[in-house]
Design an enzyme around this catalytic site. Structure first.
Site, mmCIF file in Angstrom:
data_model
loop_
_atom_site.group_PDB
_atom_site.id
_atom_site.type_symbol
_atom_site.label_atom_id
_atom_site.label_comp_id
_atom_site.label_asym_id
_atom_site.label_seq_id
_atom_site.Cartn_x
_atom_site.Cartn_y
_atom_site.Cartn_z
ATOM 1 C CB SER A 186 -28.168 -6.209 30.712
ATOM 2 O OG SER A 186 -29.001 -6.130 29.567
ATOM 3 C CE1 TYR A 197 -25.565 -1.630 29.020
ATOM 4 C CE2 TYR A 197 -26.611 -3.603 28.137
ATOM 5 C CZ TYR A 197 -26.584 -2.561 29.048
ATOM 6 O OH TYR A 197 -27.571 -2.466 29.998
#
Length: 276
Positions: free
Chosen positions: A140, A154
């Site tokens: 990401s 995350y």
């Protein structure tokens, strides 16, 4: 078998589903894995009919440490080798670190990092022996930016996946193995419906959004070219490039100033796992 096989985790929806379709469109057989068998069966029938390839449906929960072994055992029983591994399965975990249970965080680490590493470890020796392999780890843009309030692990996990992919990129070169970290930004999928943030992210500028198909095509092409990192979309290329050259304290100031625009509801929203 004359066709190579791509194993796609989290293939039931979103980016994973688009990646499965991208590989099938390029003439690969595809092994589809996720927890939702009904969705996998529907996708399997669609891909076989549209592209004339062979598919394999393997239901598994990669938050379970036994999951990676179950997938590889199923393919071994089918006498198929994995020529491309697309690690995509994942979920978002809303709330700050102490607003979640350790079980939730432990499952997150197992699914989002440990399962990726184990699957690579299981399939890479065969790739080395055959002199061919493709490894695509879906990371990401969060892994290229400072950590934010909420979704605490995350960014950390996605950053680790990027470093992991870079190391694999170097280690695989002499064996004909390509390794890429795919780093998308906000992508239209079920992800935001499942973790309860659809109303927030829908207020963001349209140029922040990518389609799952755009991300999948960029990822496929990048790993074929053996690019260690792929950031789809001009806006995200600019944003991540800026984050790499800014002093850390300034990058963190920008994150602190802007994160409230799309993290405001995290204090009260909890997520459930979502694959792909």
């Amino acid at each position: 078998m004359s066709r190579r096989l791509a194993l796609v985790t989290g293939a039931s929806s979103g980016i994973g589903k688009a990646l499965a379709r991208e590989y099938a469109a390029n003439g690969w057989d595809v092994a589809l894995t996720a927890r939702r068998e009904d969705k996998l069966r529907a996708l399997s029938e669609e891909l076989e009919k549209q592209f004339g390839i062979e598919t394999y449906v393997i239901t598994a929960d990669l938050a379970d440490p036994a999951g990676p072994g179950q997938i590889i055992d199923a393919l071994r029983a089918a006498e198929r080798d994995v020529d491309a591994l697309i690690n995509n399965a994942g979920f978002g975990l809303s709330g700050t670190y102490t607003q979640t249970t350790w079980k939730q965080q432990s499952d997150f680490i197992q699914l989002m990092f440990a399962s990726y590493c184990e699957l690579v470890h299981r399939v890479m020796p065969g790739m080395q022996e055959r002199g061919f392999g493709r490894i695509l780890n879906v990371a990401s843009v969060a892994g290229l930016s400072p950590g934010s309030r909420g979704h605490t692990l995350y960014s950390a996990v996605k950053s680790a996946l990027i470093k992991f992919s870079q190391s694999l990129h170097f280690e695989g070169k002499e064996f004909g193995i390509h390794a890429t970290a795919l780093c998308p930004g906000f992508t239209y999928s079920e992800f935001h419906d499942v973790n309860g943030t659809r109303s927030m992210v829908s207020q963001m500028p349209s140029f922040w959004w990518l389609s799952a198909e755009q991300v999948a095509e960029a990822g496929y092409n990048a790993v074929q070219r053996n690019e260690p990192i792929c950031v789809p979309g001009l806006w995200y290329k600019f944003m991540t490039g800026l984050m790499q050259v800014l002093p850390t304290h300034m990058a963190m100031w920008l994150m602190d100033r802007n994160q409230s625009k799309f993290r405001a509801a995290e204090d009260t929203t909890q997520s459930t796992p979502q694959e792909g």
